[in-house]
Design an enzyme around this catalytic site. Structure first.
Site, PDB file in Angstrom:
ATOM      1  N   GLN B 126       0.939  -1.311  -0.117  1.00  0.00           N
ATOM      2  CA  GLN B 126      -0.124  -0.071   0.019  1.00  0.00           C
ATOM      3  C   GLN B 126       0.809   1.432  -0.129  1.00  0.00           C
ATOM      4  O   GLN B 126       1.347   1.203   0.684  1.00  0.00           O
ATOM      5  CB  GLN B 126      -0.711  -0.091   1.291  1.00  0.00           C
ATOM      6  CG  GLN B 126      -1.782   1.266   1.636  1.00  0.00           C
ATOM      7  CD  GLN B 126      -3.142   0.903   2.846  1.00  0.00           C
ATOM      8  OE1 GLN B 126      -2.152   0.346   3.478  1.00  0.00           O
ATOM      9  NE2 GLN B 126      -3.646   1.870   2.756  1.00  0.00           N
ATOM     10  N   GLY B 127       0.242   1.732  -1.272  1.00  0.00           N
ATOM     11  CA  GLY B 127       1.422   2.931  -1.168  1.00  0.00           C
ATOM     12  C   GLY B 127       1.045   4.395  -1.276  1.00  0.00           C
ATOM     13  O   GLY B 127       0.544   5.016  -2.036  1.00  0.00           O
ATOM     14  N   SER B 129       1.462   6.564   2.520  1.00  0.00           N
ATOM     15  CA  SER B 129       1.808   7.531   3.125  1.00  0.00           C
ATOM     16  C   SER B 129       3.491   7.937   2.249  1.00  0.00           C
ATOM     17  O   SER B 129       3.573   7.547   1.605  1.00  0.00           O
ATOM     18  CB  SER B 129       2.088   7.420   4.087  1.00  0.00           C
ATOM     19  OG  SER B 129       1.269   6.342   5.472  1.00  0.00           O
ATOM     20  N   SER B 161       5.002  -0.804   4.209  1.00  0.00           N
ATOM     21  CA  SER B 161       4.503  -1.996   4.775  1.00  0.00           C
ATOM     22  C   SER B 161       5.175  -3.633   3.509  1.00  0.00           C
ATOM     23  O   SER B 161       3.846  -3.430   2.932  1.00  0.00           O
ATOM     24  CB  SER B 161       3.871  -2.903   5.988  1.00  0.00           C
ATOM     25  OG  SER B 161       3.372  -2.038   7.152  1.00  0.00           O
ATOM     26  N   GLU B 245     -10.161  -0.525   5.957  1.00  0.00           N
ATOM     27  CA  GLU B 245      -8.566  -1.076   7.114  1.00  0.00           C
ATOM     28  C   GLU B 245      -8.461  -0.352   7.901  1.00  0.00           C
ATOM     29  O   GLU B 245      -8.281  -1.686   8.934  1.00  0.00           O
ATOM     30  CB  GLU B 245      -7.877  -0.182   6.739  1.00  0.00           C
ATOM     31  CG  GLU B 245      -5.794  -0.323   6.924  1.00  0.00           C
ATOM     32  CD  GLU B 245      -5.499   1.057   6.541  1.00  0.00           C
ATOM     33  OE1 GLU B 245      -5.347   1.845   5.982  1.00  0.00           O
ATOM     34  OE2 GLU B 245      -3.464   0.698   6.219  1.00  0.00           O
ATOM     35  N   ASN B 378      -4.921   6.822  16.134  1.00  0.00           N
ATOM     36  CA  ASN B 378      -6.291   6.943  17.278  1.00  0.00           C
ATOM     37  C   ASN B 378      -6.667   8.213  17.207  1.00  0.00           C
ATOM     38  O   ASN B 378      -8.540   8.379  17.461  1.00  0.00           O
ATOM     39  CB  ASN B 378      -5.918   5.953  18.370  1.00  0.00           C
ATOM     40  CG  ASN B 378      -5.816   5.033  17.983  1.00  0.00           C
ATOM     41  OD1 ASN B 378      -5.807   3.693  16.623  1.00  0.00           O
ATOM     42  ND2 ASN B 378      -5.943   3.869  19.363  1.00  0.00           N
ATOM     43  N   GLU B 379      -6.066   9.459  16.849  1.00  0.00           N
ATOM     44  CA  GLU B 379      -6.419  10.530  17.075  1.00  0.00           C
ATOM     45  C   GLU B 379      -7.162  11.354  15.629  1.00  0.00           C
ATOM     46  O   GLU B 379      -8.578  11.307  16.060  1.00  0.00           O
ATOM     47  CB  GLU B 379      -5.453  11.564  17.286  1.00  0.00           C
ATOM     48  CG  GLU B 379      -4.734  11.681  18.464  1.00  0.00           C
ATOM     49  CD  GLU B 379      -3.647  10.544  18.537  1.00  0.00           C
ATOM     50  OE1 GLU B 379      -3.779  10.125  18.127  1.00  0.00           O
ATOM     51  OE2 GLU B 379      -3.414   9.725  20.117  1.00  0.00           O
TER      52      GLU B 379
HETATM   53  C1  LIG Z   1       4.461   0.149  11.100  1.00  0.00           C
HETATM   54  C2  LIG Z   1       3.861   1.030  10.013  1.00  0.00           C
HETATM   55  C3  LIG Z   1       3.603  -0.440   9.255  1.00  0.00           C
HETATM   56  C4  LIG Z   1       2.506   1.071   8.053  1.00  0.00           C
HETATM   57  N1  LIG Z   1       2.715   0.271   6.883  1.00  0.00           N
HETATM   58  C5  LIG Z   1       1.876   1.460   5.724  1.00  0.00           C
HETATM   59  C6  LIG Z   1       1.588   1.206   4.381  1.00  0.00           C
HETATM   60  O1  LIG Z   1       1.852   0.170   4.345  1.00  0.00           O
HETATM   61  N2  LIG Z   1       1.550   2.385   3.726  1.00  0.00           N
HETATM   62  C7  LIG Z   1       1.492   3.583   4.140  1.00  0.00           C
HETATM   63  O2  LIG Z   1       1.120   4.264   3.278  1.00  0.00           O
HETATM   64  N3  LIG Z   1       1.179   3.933   5.361  1.00  0.00           N
HETATM   65  C8  LIG Z   1       2.188   2.820   6.199  1.00  0.00           C
HETATM   66  N4  LIG Z   1       1.629   3.583   7.176  1.00  0.00           N
HETATM   67  C9  LIG Z   1       2.068   4.437   7.628  1.00  0.00           C
HETATM   68  C10 LIG Z   1       0.734   5.434   8.563  1.00  0.00           C
HETATM   69  O3  LIG Z   1      -0.570   5.275   7.653  1.00  0.00           O
HETATM   70  C11 LIG Z   1       1.467   6.846   8.995  1.00  0.00           C
HETATM   71  O4  LIG Z   1       2.225   6.738  10.041  1.00  0.00           O
HETATM   72  C12 LIG Z   1      -0.153   7.201   9.877  1.00  0.00           C
HETATM   73  O5  LIG Z   1      -1.120   7.748   8.811  1.00  0.00           O
HETATM   74  C13 LIG Z   1       0.163   8.759  10.778  1.00  0.00           C
HETATM   75  O6  LIG Z   1       0.996   9.659   9.750  1.00  0.00           O
HETATM   76  P1  LIG Z   1       2.484  10.153  10.392  1.00  0.00           P
HETATM   77  O7  LIG Z   1       3.495   8.762  10.302  1.00  0.00           O
HETATM   78  O8  LIG Z   1       3.276  11.167   9.350  1.00  0.00           O
HETATM   79  O9  LIG Z   1       2.003  11.038  11.684  1.00  0.00           O
HETATM   80  P2  LIG Z   1       1.446  11.954  11.847  1.00  0.00           P
HETATM   81  O10 LIG Z   1       0.982  12.669  11.150  1.00  0.00           O
HETATM   82  O11 LIG Z   1       2.774  13.373  11.748  1.00  0.00           O
HETATM   83  O12 LIG Z   1       1.051  12.129  13.206  1.00  0.00           O
HETATM   84  C14 LIG Z   1       1.555  12.404  14.263  1.00  0.00           C
HETATM   85  C15 LIG Z   1       0.857  12.519  15.803  1.00  0.00           C
HETATM   86  O13 LIG Z   1      -0.254  13.544  14.981  1.00  0.00           O
HETATM   87  C16 LIG Z   1      -1.363  13.757  15.881  1.00  0.00           C
HETATM   88  N5  LIG Z   1      -2.267  13.761  14.911  1.00  0.00           N
HETATM   89  C17 LIG Z   1      -1.626  14.471  13.591  1.00  0.00           C
HETATM   90  N6  LIG Z   1      -2.742  14.841  12.490  1.00  0.00           N
HETATM   91  C18 LIG Z   1      -4.000  15.348  14.151  1.00  0.00           C
HETATM   92  C19 LIG Z   1      -4.957  16.221  13.944  1.00  0.00           C
HETATM   93  N7  LIG Z   1      -6.182  16.735  13.202  1.00  0.00           N
HETATM   94  N8  LIG Z   1      -5.895  16.138  15.100  1.00  0.00           N
HETATM   95  C20 LIG Z   1      -5.565  15.096  16.218  1.00  0.00           C
HETATM   96  N9  LIG Z   1      -3.784  15.227  16.598  1.00  0.00           N
HETATM   97  C21 LIG Z   1      -2.660  14.418  14.779  1.00  0.00           C
HETATM   98  C22 LIG Z   1      -1.676  12.306  15.130  1.00  0.00           C
HETATM   99  O14 LIG Z   1      -2.462  11.504  15.405  1.00  0.00           O
HETATM  100  C23 LIG Z   1       0.194  11.713  15.914  1.00  0.00           C
HETATM  101  O15 LIG Z   1      -0.274  11.106  17.124  1.00  0.00           O
HETATM  102  C24 LIG Z   1       2.751   2.452   8.268  1.00  0.00           C
HETATM  103  C25 LIG Z   1       3.416   3.188   9.406  1.00  0.00           C
HETATM  104  C26 LIG Z   1       3.937   2.168  10.180  1.00  0.00           C
HETATM  105  C27 LIG Z   1       4.129   2.715  11.557  1.00  0.00           C
END
Ligand SMILES: Cc1cc2nc3c(=O)[nH]c(=O)nc-3n(C[C@H](O)[C@H](O)[C@H](O)COP(=O)(O)OP(=O)(O)OC[C@H]3O[C@@H](n4cnc5c(N)ncnc54)[C@H](O)[C@@H]3O)c2cc1C
Lengths: 342, 392
Positions: B126-127, B129, B161, B245, B378-379
């Site tokens: 899944q691409g 992020s 992933s 998902e 979860n937020e």
């Molecule tokens: C092990 C792992 C596997 C993954 N696999 C995939 C995959 O296969 N394909 C893919 O596309 N993505 C994947 N992801 C990415 C995942 O979907 C993102 O990490 C996720 O969407 C959060 O984005 P971020 O890491 O940029 O955090 P951020 O968006 O920067 O968030 C940082 C913190 O701020 C909080 N936050 C952000 N915005 C808000 C808001 N509006 N209100 C309140 N709180 C907020 C978040 O909840 C978090 O606690 C994976 C991530 C992990 C850790």
């Protein structure tokens, strides 16, 4: 497994809610609708129906914030089945004692020929003053027994508890009684009654939590501070979301316990799991309801605080969350994973 | 209201139980049962056994291998699969991209992609992020520019992933940079990872494993007929996918298996005859986890959570929030049960097998911190509930 209510039960819910919104006396209204003695077989003088009907009525009462002896009557009727309009109330809790179904009851029975005399104090007894008959627990040399007492023979001191529920202290001083259940049968009867009580109170708590969350959400939408509705602050809306999750989990536990009783599955572990969910959810939702209302939530006039109070009353009857967690912990070895589908 | 399973459903469950326990070899189930890291072969072989029996994509449309099951039958399928420690069909295939193609793809795309997706002849990743587009997914910058019969893709995906095991990647790409709203310029593109210009680079995580990757696109030419459905409509497909998902990552059955294992360890007699559950605090924590998990399982049975009519269901956020909370709770419990043994990680070769659960427990706990981040943090689920359920 199917945890949905029938269309008839949905109709019943609407009818009870309508009655509670208009009738001057909720208890008389329930009697008029023929809803007392639900869940007790007609052959025993009850109104028939299943525990799902009890769930519907208790939840509607919780939503409306009505203080009736409905759940007490459901429990009393299961201990001593009889005519639907006869209110039997269990007097079991004693001052200075934490909940324990079997042990620690200090009231004592004394045999006098064919009958008995009881001495002791029972408090809190919810709706004790409204009872037509009391079922009283007392510990004799062989263990816990249950006795039937005519309230006219006892000294009953009545007051409103913190949630505005009529509550009583009942003093027994060599008060005449008849034996309902001797040990060890009394223990079994009390355990079965506790499953019903926790489930019916759980339904009432569910209604109260629905009411508290709905009112809190409405308040977040309408109350303005800093020139915007409170609902624009994420710190608050996320707490409301957590409350909603807790409510839905509690709903599942209550519905499941109801389905069990509706099919005569009387399982203390199911009741304990319900209690843990409603106990945790009730405290969260009750406390958040006051906090998110701010000062107005503390007032007698606004009354959201009485929902919180009611949830705490329910939490402390028939064993609190801690008691039920300990009971579940003691039974961990009885099963592998929890099997819900039977 | 009804509690008992009908005789037909009880037979259905028995049939599944027998299948999972006898037709999926123990070698494929053992690492799942012990919570050990998996290799690609376990995933693929298990998936193919299920597929041959018609058990890989029961929730797909009938025409593409789905089964005409009730929600309760689907629940029994999942429950029995987890109970037998069978690794579930690969979720990017069966839970994510497959349903999107089935719901929004052209007939030609369905014919071309759905059968190999169901059979795991294509291993998908899944691409979505990107480095600057996590929770705010619509900020994504990877572009796809139309050039004749092809799109030319440039940009970077991250946290992908299992991209190192995958054959294909499904991506959200920006096809209309001038759209009035960011969400309106996004398309859903299927890309063969063997296409020239793609680089996959592993990211080492806190548990020492590299389950996620960065994926770089440098003038990658993708046939235009691999754009799913309609150009610039990708955002609504993505929302549909994200709803599913959330349900997938709730992992109720897997947590049930883990919790049963926790209990086994806690109830086992030590040399001196004692049991770990003699510690009342630990026993109560286990009891509470069981009660919470039962309530969640009942909730999953009670609500429709999978996306339907092209839309995610609000209940999916409840399952995601609480499901991930309980996964983390059970991982914590396992680690706390191990006590100092959780620090005695040993070397990777010492961490395999049933007896090494204590050595794995802290690594597992660290790994599980991901579940409240991915699948929509979860937020973000709380925001969805507040907005879509409570109207706040
Ligand atoms: C092990 C792992 C596997 C993954 N696999 C995939 C995959 O296969 N394909 C893919 O596309 N993505 C994947 N992801 C990415 C995942 O979907 C993102 O990490 C996720 O969407 C959060 O984005 P971020 O890491 O940029 O955090 P951020 O968006 O920067 O968030 C940082 C913190 O701020 C909080 N936050 C952000 N915005 C808000 C808001 N509006 N209100 C309140 N709180 C907020 C978040 O909840 C978090 O606690 C994976 C991530 C992990 C850790």
């Amino acid at each position: 497994m199917d945890l949905t209510l029938t269309p008839e039960q949905d109709d019943l819910e609407r009818a009870v809610t309508r009655m509670l919104a208009t009738a001057p006396d909720a208890w008389a209204g329930l009697a008029e609708m023929g809803l007392l003695g639900l869940g007790v077989p007609e052959a025993d003088g009850g109104a028939g129906g299943t525990f799902a009907d009890v769930f519907v009525v208790a939840r509607a009462l919780g939503r409306a914030g009505a203080r009736t002896p409905y759940v007490e009557g459901v429990v009393g009727g299961s201990l001593l089945p009889g005519p639907a309009d006869r209110l039997v109330v269990l007097a079991h809790d004693e001052p200075g004692r934490r909940w324990h179904p079997g042990a620690g009851v200090r009231a004592e029975p004394e045999p006098t020929g064919g009958t008995w005399r009881l001495t002791g104090t029972k408090e809190p007894v919810l709706h004790g003053a409204a009872a037509d008959l009391l079922v009283v627990s007392a510990t004799g040399p062989e263990g816990l027994g249950l006795f039937v007492v005519d309230p006219a023979d006892a000294a009953i001191h009545s007051y409103l508890s913190h949630d505005r529920s009529p509550t009583a202290r009942i003093d027994l001083d060599r008060t005449p009684a008849t034996l309902l259940a001797a040990p060890p049968h009394a223990d079994e009867l009390l355990t079965a009654a506790s499953v019903r009580a926790v489930t019916a109170y759980g339904a009432e708590a569910l209604g109260a939590m629905e009411d508290a969350l709905e009112r809190t959400v409405a308040y977040l939408r309408t109350r303005h501070q800093f020139g915007v509705p409170l609902a624009s602050f994420q710190a608050l809306t996320h707490r409301a979301a957590d409350a909603y999750v807790a409510l839905e989990l509690a709903r599942s536990a209550v519905l499941y316990a109801t389905a069990c009783l509706a099919e005569d599955v009387v399982d203390p572990a199911v009741a304990s799991r319900l209690k843990v969910q409603t106990g945790r959810a009730g405290r969260l939702i009750g406390q958040e309801a006051i906090q998110l209302h701010g000062g107005i939530g503390m007032t007698d006039e606004h009354a959201i605080g009485y929902v919180t109070a009611r949830l705490e009353v329910i939490e402390h009857l028939w064993g609190d969350t801690g008691f039920h967690l300990h009971r579940l912990a003691a039974g961990l070895g009885d099963h592998g994973a929890v099997e819900l589908l039977r | 209201m009804r509690l008992a399973l009908s005789p037909e459903l009880a037979a259905f469950r028995q049939e599944l139980r027998e299948f999972f326990e006898t037709q999926v070899p123990w070698e494929l189930r053992e690492p799942v049962a012990h919570g050990a890291p998996l290799d690609r072969d376990v995933i693929v072989e298990t998936h193919r056994i299920l597929h041959r029996a018609g058990l890989a994509v029961p929730d797909w449309p009938l025409a593409w291998g789905g089964r005409d099951w009730t929600p309760l039958q689907h629940h029994l399928w999942a429950e029995e699969m987890h109970r037998a420690a069978v690794f579930p069909p690969l979720s990017p295939n069966t839970g994510l991209v497959g349903p999107v193609i089935a719901a929004f793809g052209t007939e030609e795309q369905k014919r071309r992609f759905l059968p190999p997706t169901a059979a795991l002849d294509i291993f998908w990743c899944q691409g979505f992020s990107e480095p600057d587009a996590g929770s705010d997914l619509a900020a994504l910058r990877t572009t796809a520019v139309r050039d004749g019969d092809e799109y030319v893709v440039n940009g970077q995906k991250t946290w992908t992933s299992l991209a190192h095991w995958a054959d294909w990647i499904f991506c959200l790409v920006r096809t209309d940079p001038d759209a009035p709203k960011r969400q309106q310029g996004i398309s859903f593109l299927l890309v063969d990872l063997a296409t020239p210009g793609i680089t996959v680079r592993p990211i080492r995580m806190i548990d020492g494993e590299a389950e996620v990757n960065e994926v770089f696109f440098d003038d990658v030419r993708v046939p235009a007929d691999q754009l799913v459905g309609t150009p610039h409509e990708g955002w609504s497909y993505a929302k549909f996918l994200l709803g599913n998902e959330r349900v997938n990552v709730a992992q109720i059955g897997a947590t049930k298996l883990r919790l049963a294992l926790v209990k086994e360890h806690a109830l086992a007699r030590q040399d001196d005859g004692s049991q770990l559950v003699d510690d009342p605090l630990l026993a109560v924590r286990i009891a509470e986890a069981e009660a919470s998990l039962a309530a969640l399982e009942l909730t999953a049975l009670r609500v429709a959570a999978g996306s339907s009519d092209g839309q995610p269901q609000p209940a999916s956020s409840v399952l995601k929030l609480q499901g991930t909370h309980l996964q983390q709770l059970v991982a914590e419990l396992t680690m706390d049960l191990a006590g100092p043994g959780s620090t005695a990680t040993g070397t990777p070769s010492e961490r395999t097998g049933a007896g090494a659960w204590e050595r794995r427990s802290a690594l597992q706990h660290l790994n599980m911190r991901k579940v409240s981040i991915y699948g929509g943090a979860n937020e973000i689920q709380r925001t969805i509930i507040a907005k879509n359920v409570l109207g706040l």
